[in-house]
Design a protein around this motif. Structure first.
Motif, short mmCIF file in Angstrom:
data_model
loop_
_atom_site.label_atom_id
_atom_site.label_comp_id
_atom_site.label_asym_id
_atom_site.label_seq_id
_atom_site.Cartn_x
_atom_site.Cartn_y
_atom_site.Cartn_z
N ARG A 1 0.92 -1.07 -0.04
CA ARG A 1 0.00 0.01 0.02
C ARG A 1 0.98 1.29 -0.11
N ILE B 1 0.37 4.49 -2.22
CA ILE B 1 0.24 5.94 -1.38
C ILE B 1 1.18 6.99 -1.93
N ASN C 1 -4.78 9.37 -1.96
CA ASN C 1 -4.22 7.98 -1.95
C ASN C 1 -4.34 7.12 -0.70
N ILE C 2 -4.35 7.69 0.30
CA ILE C 2 -4.41 6.87 1.40
C ILE C 2 -5.93 6.49 1.61
N ASN D 1 -6.73 3.57 -0.79
CA ASN D 1 -6.16 2.16 -0.33
C ASN D 1 -6.80 1.61 0.90
#
Length: 130
Positions: A8, A12, A112-113, A116
């Motif tokens: 991940r 990220i 992005n976080i 994910n």
């Protein structure tokens, strides 16, 4: 960055597809082109993952953005106040300046976080396997 591919963290930090890690989710890779900071691909051309699961999906990234902003602010305060010896007022202005300058990066990082949380890497993911 290739060291982290398949995790991940890779997705990220790079903004690549969280499922296949083969292409960027964003139409413009430079977050400082403010006119296109929120423009994303509809789907990954490699694995066909749809990035916007539902309308207003990325509103949840605002909560992540708050946490990321607090983390950046804390880091700037510690550097300015404790390492550089700046006073509280100067440290406050350093935090404000850093948040303004880093706003596009914080925005992208938060998105992005957030995405994910909902997708995981699938080795060898392609449009045939999904």
């Amino acid at each position: 960055m290739e060291l982290f591919k398949g995790t991940r963290i890779y997705s990220i930090l790079t903004g690549y597809c969280p499922v296949c890690h083969e292409e960027s989710m964003y139409k413009e890779s430079n977050p400082y082109k403010l006119g296109s900071i929120f423009k994303m691909q509809e789907r990954c051309s490699h694995c066909q993952t749809k990035y916007k699961i539902e309308p207003s999906f990325f509103y949840g990234a605002m909560y992540v953005s708050y946490a990321v902003g607090v983390a950046f602010s804390t880091a700037v305060f510690i550097i300015a106040h404790y390492f550089l010896g700046a006073g509280l007022l100067v440290s406050f202005f350093a935090i404000i300046g850093a948040l303004i300058i880093l706003m596009p990066i914080i925005t992208r990082l938060s998105r992005n976080i957030w995405i994910n949380f909902f997708f995981s890497y699938k080795k060898g993911a392609s449009s045939k396997s999904l």
